[in-house]
Scaffold this active site. Structure first.
Site, PDB file in Angstrom:
ATOM      1  N   GLU A   1     139.459 -28.468  68.496  1.00 39.45           N
ATOM      2  CA  GLU A   1     138.084 -28.365  67.964  1.00 39.45           C
ATOM      3  C   GLU A   1     137.230 -29.619  68.206  1.00 39.45           C
ATOM      4  OE1 GLU A   1     140.706 -25.489  66.579  1.00 39.45           O
ATOM      5  OE2 GLU A   1     140.863 -27.626  66.147  1.00 39.45           O
TER       6      GLU A   1
ATOM      7  N   ASP B   1     144.639 -19.885  62.136  1.00 35.43           N
ATOM      8  CA  ASP B   1     145.703 -19.966  61.129  1.00 35.43           C
ATOM      9  C   ASP B   1     145.446 -19.011  59.967  1.00 35.43           C
ATOM     10  OD1 ASP B   1     146.723 -21.865  62.787  1.00 35.43           O
ATOM     11  OD2 ASP B   1     146.164 -23.576  61.546  1.00 35.43           O
TER      12      ASP B   1
ATOM     13  N   ASP C   1     146.039 -26.044  71.398  1.00 25.70           N
ATOM     14  CA  ASP C   1     145.760 -25.929  69.972  1.00 25.70           C
ATOM     15  C   ASP C   1     144.994 -27.186  69.544  1.00 25.70           C
ATOM     16  OD1 ASP C   1     145.804 -24.948  67.405  1.00 25.70           O
ATOM     17  OD2 ASP C   1     147.966 -25.172  67.108  1.00 25.70           O
TER      18      ASP C   1
END
Length: 926
Positions: free
Chosen positions: A519, A592, A516
Site C-alpha cells: 500500500e 485480510d 503483499d
C-alpha cells in the site's frame, strides 16, 4: 543518528503488532476520519455557488480546446497568489470519451510542478484522439456570456459553460444532460503559494507530524449523473455495489467514501472507509438501461461524498428536482485529469475506461484454477505432505503458496536454509504433476548490511527518502526496513532484474510471485503507512502518488517475470494494493477478511465492484483469512469461491489448519465437489478471461450489467453473473433451510445441477441444499465444460469437451470457446482457436471467429467434443447427422453431470459426436 535497535526489541515490536492483529478487529483510532483530515474538512464546509472562477480566452490549439479559468472578481489583498489563471484543456477521443485537464499555468512559475500520474494511460489511447476542428457558441439558460460547444461523438456533444463555469456532456438530439462537472459551483483549486509569516502548514495526527512544505493544494468539485438510479465503483470498500448516500437529510453523521490505500485487517462491512486499493472511477446506471462513467486520474488521497436527495436543503437551497445523482469529489493534491465516458450501456462504459487504462492481462490457464495457500507451510516436508493429500483425496489443485516464513529472516528472494534447503527440487516435484508454486515478495527491504539487495539499493540511492532527504526507515515484517522508490523507471527496471534465475536463486519457471503489504504498509508509520512528506524521484511527495505506489511495485514485479522468461510466458503476480491500470499486470484479492458469514456475503459486491472498474482477475480468501471457520461456513465459501474469477483459499498464521480433508468425510466430499465444479468450468472461465482481455468486460458481473432494464437487479448483491450465461446465488447464513433467488429476464433458466427449467422475471424460494449453492444457466446460451477430473488443469489440456446447450423460447442458443496454449504470448500473433457455436432450427453449427492467420503462428488441437447436452429440447429424435463426413450419432437421454448420481434428471444427450473443436462442422438433429 538513531541508536541501534536490538534484535530483541525488533522481535518484541513485531510480536506486539501480531498480537494486535489477532486481538482487535478494527483499530479505528489508527486511522483519520474526514474531520481529522484538513483538506476534507475544509472541502466539506464549501457551499454550493462558492466557485469563484469563470472561463476566458477559449481557443482551439493542436486539436484541443484550451481556455483559462480566471477569478470572477478581483482577489482580496494578500490573496493574489490564489487568483492566478488556471489552464483548462478539453480533448475528445473515439467511442465517446472526453478528457478534461485543469492545472496551474506553468508560465507563471508555480512553486513546483504538480504531480501527473505517469504510466497509467496506455500509449495506444493517444491514437484514438479526435481533433477538435471548431467550436460553436450557444447561450445556455439565459447566461450573459455564450458557452462553447464541441462535437464528442455521434449523438453527443460537450458544453463548456463560461459563466458560471461548468463542463457537461449532453445528448445532441434532446439537449438532455448525461454527466456534468461543477453544476453546483463547488469547484475549488488551492494553488501552490509561498509560505508567509504566521502560516502553520504542519498537520499532526497521533504521534506523527506532516511538514507539508508546499502547503494546502487540494482540489474539489461536484459531479452529477443524470438519469441515474444509483452510482457504483470507486473501490475499495466493503460495501454494496450501489453506493449509499453519505450526506443529506436523514443520513446523520457519515464519512465520505475514502480512497487511500491502507493495510486494514478484519475490515468492517458497510463502511465507506478505504481499504487496500483505489480506482477513482464511478459508474452510474438508471432505469432507462443507460450508464455513464467518470474517472479522475489522481493518486493522492481522495474523499467522495454521494449526496442524498435534498442535500441542497442543508444550505437553504432548493435545486430543481431531476432524475439525477450528485456527488462531491475531494483530493489532497494533484491536478484535474478527468475522463467522461458516455456509455450508453454498462459494458460500453467499462470498455471505454479500459481503452484508457488498458485491457486486463490474459492469465495463464493454471492461474484460473484452484490455489492453496496459508501463512505458512512450514517446510519442504509440509509442502510434500499437503501436495500428496490432495491426490489422496482426489481433489485437484494447481498452485501451492509460500508466505513470509519461507525466507531467510524476511529477506525476500531468499530461502530459509533449514526449512527449505532444496527449493528447486521441491518445485520440480510439483511441476511433475503440472502444478506451480507462488512465493511472497513484499516492498519492504530489510536493512541488513549483509543482505545484498539492501546493500545495492542503498549504494545506488534507490530508496524513498524521508522529509530530510535520508533513506526512509520504517518498520515491517523484517523490522527496520526501507522502501524502493518505484516511481522511477530506472529503479523499477533494476527491481525487475532481481527475478532472474541468477539473482533469485532457487527459483524455477513454475515459480510465480505474490506482492503483499504494498500500500505500502509501515507498522510504525502514520495510519500504518508511509509519511505523506516522504520524497520520491523528482522531488514528488508521497502524498501525491500514495495510491499508485503498489501499482508501480506490481508493474515492476510483473515485468520481472516477463524478463525472466525472455518475454515468452505470461506472468502471474498477485497484488494486494492496486490502482487504475493494475488489470494489465495480474490479479488482486480483497485482503485480510474474516471467517464469518458477513465477510462471505460482502465478498460478492467487493469483487463485482472491482470488475466494474477494470479488474477482472479478483477473488476473496476462501474461508476467511482471520479466525477459524465452522465447517458449514467453509463449505459454503468453497461453493461460492468456485465461481470467483480468482479462486484461492488462505489463512492466518494463528488459525487452525484447514486443508479440505480436515473436516470429516462429508465436508471433504462437499469441498471436493465445489472444486470439481471450477475445474469442469475452466474452458468457460478461460473463454471469459479472453473476452475481458479484448473488451474489458469483467468475468463476474452484477445482474444489471446483463439485464440493464430490470430494476429488480439494481440492488441485488447476493447473486451475480459469470459471463452472460451463468447466474449464481450465494447462501450467506448458517443452517439456511431456504434461499430466495431472483431470475431476471423473460427467458427461462435451467438449474445447473438438475437441468430443471424456471421461468424468468420471477423470484423463487428454493430449498437450500448442502450439496451446492443455486446456479442457473440462461436460456439461449451454450457453455463449454470438461468433465474429466485430473490432478491439475495442465493434465486436462487434451481432454474432450462437453457442450451444454440451453435453448430459449425460439429453440435457439449460442456460445463461444476460446483455446490457446494456456501459457505464452503466441495468441497475440493469432495462435489460438476461437469458435462460436450456434444452435437454431434443430441444427448446431461451429463457426471460426478468429482473424486471418496467414503467415502467423498457428495453434492446433486434437481435442474433440464428446457430449452435447440439450436443455429445453423435447426428447423424440434418435439420431443426428454430422457434416462434413455424413456421420450419424445417437440422440438419447443421459445425465447432466458425470459421474451420474441419484436425483439427477435425464436430459437429451448427443453421445460421442467426436467433432474437433478446431474444425467447421454442422450437426443436424434428424
Amino acid at each position: 543518528m538513531k541508536p541501534p535497535i536490538t534484535g530483541l526489541l525488533i522481535s518484541l515490536l513485531l510480536l506486539h503488532f501480531l498480537a494486535s492483529q489477532t486481538a482487535f478487529s478494527w483499530k479505528k483510532d489508527e486511522f483519520r476520519n474526514c474531520d481529522q483530515t484538513p483538506f476534507c474538512k475544509r472541502a466539506r464546509s464549501h457551499k454550493p455557488g462558492a466557485c469563484s472562477v469563470i472561463v476566458r480566452d477559449v481557443a482551439v490549439s493542436d486539436g484541443h480546446l484550451t481556455a483559462k479559468l480566471v477569478p470572477r472578481t478581483l482577489p482580496e489583498p494578500g490573496h493574489e497568489d490564489q487568483s492566478n489563471p488556471l489552464i483548462l484543456t478539453l480533448s475528445t477521443y473515439q467511442d465517446g470519451i472526453l478528457r478534461l485537464k485543469i492545472d496551474e499555468d506553468p508560465s507563471l512559475h508555480p512553486r513546483k510542478k504538480r504531480f501527473e500520474v505517469p504510466d497509467v494511460i496506455v500509449s495506444e489511447f493517444d491514437e484514438k484522439k479526435v481533433r477538435i476542428q471548431r467550436v460553436s457558441m450557444e447561450t445556455i439558460d439565459g447566461d450573459a456570456t455564450p458557452s462553447s460547444v464541441v462535437y464528442l461523438c455521434d449523438g453527443y456533444e460537450v458544453v463548456l459553460r463560461h459563466d458560471p463555469f461548468e463542463v457537461y456532456v449532453r445528448e445532441k438530439s434532446s439537449n438532455v444532460r448525461v454527466i456534468s462537472l461543477n453544476s453546483h459551483q463547488l469547484f475549488d483549486f488551492e494553488q501552490l503559494r509561498a509560505k508567509k509569516e504566521g502560516d502553520d502548514w504542519e498537520e499532526r495526527f497521533r504521534s506523527h507530524t506532516d511538514t507539508r512544505p508546499y502547503g494546502p493544494q487540494s482540489i474539489t468539485f461536484d459531479l452529477s449523473f443524470y438519469g441515474a438510479d444509483f452510482v457504483s465503483g470507486i473501490p475499495e470498500h466493503a460495501t454494496s455495489v450501489a453506493l449509499n448516500p453519505t450526506k443529506g437529510p436523514g443520513i446523520g453523521h457519515s464519512e465520505p467514501y475514502r480512497l487511500f490505500n491502507l493495510d486494514v485487517f478484519e475490515y468492517l462491512h458497510e463502511s465507506p472507509f478505504g481499504l487496500y486499493g483505489t480506482i477513482p472511477l464511478m459508474i452510474s446506471h438508471g432505469k432507462s438501461g443507460k450508464s455513464c462513467g467518470f474517472f479522475w486520474l489522481n493518486a493522492a488521497e481522495m474523499q467522495i461524498d454521494v449526496l442524498g436527495n435534498g442535500w441542497d436543503s442543508e444550505y437553504g437551497l432548493s435545486l430543481p428536482v431531476e432524475d439525477r445523482i450528485d456527488t462531491f469529489w475531494m483530493s489532497e493534491a494533484g491536478i484535474v485529469d478527468a475522463f467522461f465516458f458516455v456509455g450508453p450501456g454498462p459494458k460500453d462504459v467499462v470498455s471505454q475506461y479500459t481503452s484508457v487504462t488498458g485491457k486486463p492481462a490474459m492469465p495463464q490457464l493454471f492461474a484460473t484454477a484452484y490455489h492453496q495457500c496459508r501463512w505458512n507451510y512450514r517446510d519442504e516436508e509440509d509442502v510434500e505432505h499437503v501436495d500428496s493429500k490432495f491426490d489422496e483425496f482426489d481433489i485437484p489443485y494447481d498452485v501451492l503458496w509460500l508466505d513470509i516464513e519461507h525466507t531467510d529472516g524476511k529477506k525476500y528472494f531468499t530461502w530459509d536454509s533449514v526449512s527449505f534447503p532444496h527449493p528447486e527440487e521441491m518445485q520440480k516435484k510439483l511441476a511433475a504433476k503440472g502444478r506451480h508454486m507462488v512465493t511472497i515478495v513484499d516492498p519492504h527491504v530489510k536493512r541488513d548490511e549483509s543482505f545484498i539487495l539492501h546493500k545495492e539499493a542503498s549504494e545506488k540511492g534507490y530508496y524513498v527518502k524521508d522529509a530530510s532527504g535520508k533513506d526512509y526507515d520504517g518498520w515491517c515484517w523484517p523490522g527496520s526496513s526501507s522502501y524502493l522508490d518505484m516511481l522511477s523507471r530506472e529503479i523499477r527496471s533494476w527491481w525487475s532484474d532481481r527475478f532472474s534465475y541468477d539473482n533469485y536463486l532457487g527459483s524455477t519457471p513454475i515459480l510465480h510471485i505474490w506482492n503483499d503489504m504494498n500500500e505500502p504498509s509501515v507498522f510504525n508509520g502514520p495510519e500504518v503507512s508511509m509519511p505523506r512528506d516522504a520524497l520520491h524521484y523528482g522531488g514528488v511527495e508521497h502524498r501525491e502518488l500514495h495510491n499508485s505506489y503498489g501499482y508501480y511495485f506490481h508493474m515492476a514485479t510483473s515485468d520481472g517475470l516477463l524478463r525472466r522468461e525472455n518475454g515468452r510466458d505470461r506472468p502471474f503476480v498477485l497484488s494486494r494494493a492496486f490502482f487504475a491500470g493494475t488489470q494489465r499486470y495480474g490479479a488482486v484479492w480483497t485482503g485480510d477478511n474474516t471467517a464469518d458469514w458477513v465477510h462471505l456475503k460482502v465478498s460478492v459486491p467487493m469483487i463485482l465492484t472491482l470488475g466494474l472498474t477494470g479488474i477482472s482477475f479478483v477473488g476473496a480468501d476462501v474461508g476467511g483469512f482471520f479466525g477459524n471457520p465452522e465447517p458449514e461456513l467453509l463449505v459454503r465459501w468453497y461453493q461460492l469461491g468456485a465461481y470467483y474469477p480468482f479462486f484461492r483459499a488462505h489463512a492466518h498464521l494463528d488459525t487452525k489448519r484447514r486443508e479440505p480433508w480436515l473436516f470429516g468425510e462429508r465436508n471433504t466430499e462437499l469441498i471436493r465437489e465445489a472444486i470439481h465444479v471450477r475445474y469442469m468450468l475452466l474452458p468457460y472461465f478461460y473463454t471469459l478471461f479472453r473476452e475481458a482481455n479484448t473488451t474489458g468486460i469483467p468475468v463476474m458481473r452484477p445482474l444489471w450489467m446483463e439485464f440493464p432494464l430490470d430494476e429488480a437487479t439494481f440492488r441485488n448483491d447476493e447473486a451475480f453473473m459469470v459471463g452472460n450465461s451463468l447466474l449464481v446465488q450465494g447462501i450467506y447464513s448458517e443452517r439456511a433451510k431456504h434461499v430466495s433467488v431472483y431470475l431476471p429476464g423473460k427467458e427461462s433458466w435451467f438449474d445447473f445441477r438438475t437441468g430443471t427449467a424456471y421461468k424468468g422475471g420471477k423470484a423463487y424460494k428454493l430449498e437450500a441444499s448442502e450439496d451446492s449453492i443455486p446456479a442457473f444457466q440462461r436460456a439461449g446460451t451454450i457453455i463449454t465444460r470438461k468433465d474429466r477430473y485430473r490432478r491439475s488443469s495442465t493434465q486436462m489440456v487434451n481432454d474432450p469437451y462437453t457442450l451444454v446447450i440451453a435453448l430459449n423460447s425460439s429453440q435457439a442458443a449460442e456460445g463461444e470457446l476460446y483455446v490457446d496454449d494456456g501459457k505464452s504470448y503466441n495468441f497475440l500473433q493469432g495462435a489460438y482457436i476461437h469458435r462460436r457455436f450456434v444452435f437454431s432450427n434443430g441444427q448446431l453449427t461451429s463457426f471460426n471467429i478468429t482473424s486471418s492467420n496467414s503467415g502467423k503462428p498457428q495453434f492446433s488441437s486434437e481435442c474433440v467434443i464428446e457430449r452435447i447436452i440439450l436443455l429445453g429440447y423435447s426428447p423424440g429424435p434418435k439420431t443426428a447427422l454430422i457434416e462434413p463426413g455424413i456421420q450419424k450419432v445417437e440422440v438419447d437421454l443421459g445425465p447432466l453431470r458425470l459421474p451420474s448420481s441419484s436425483g439427477q434428471s435425464s436430459v437429451v444427450t448427443i453421445r460421442k459426436p467426436n467433432v474437433r473443436i478446431a474444425d467447421d462442422w454442422t450437426l443436424k438433429i434428424l
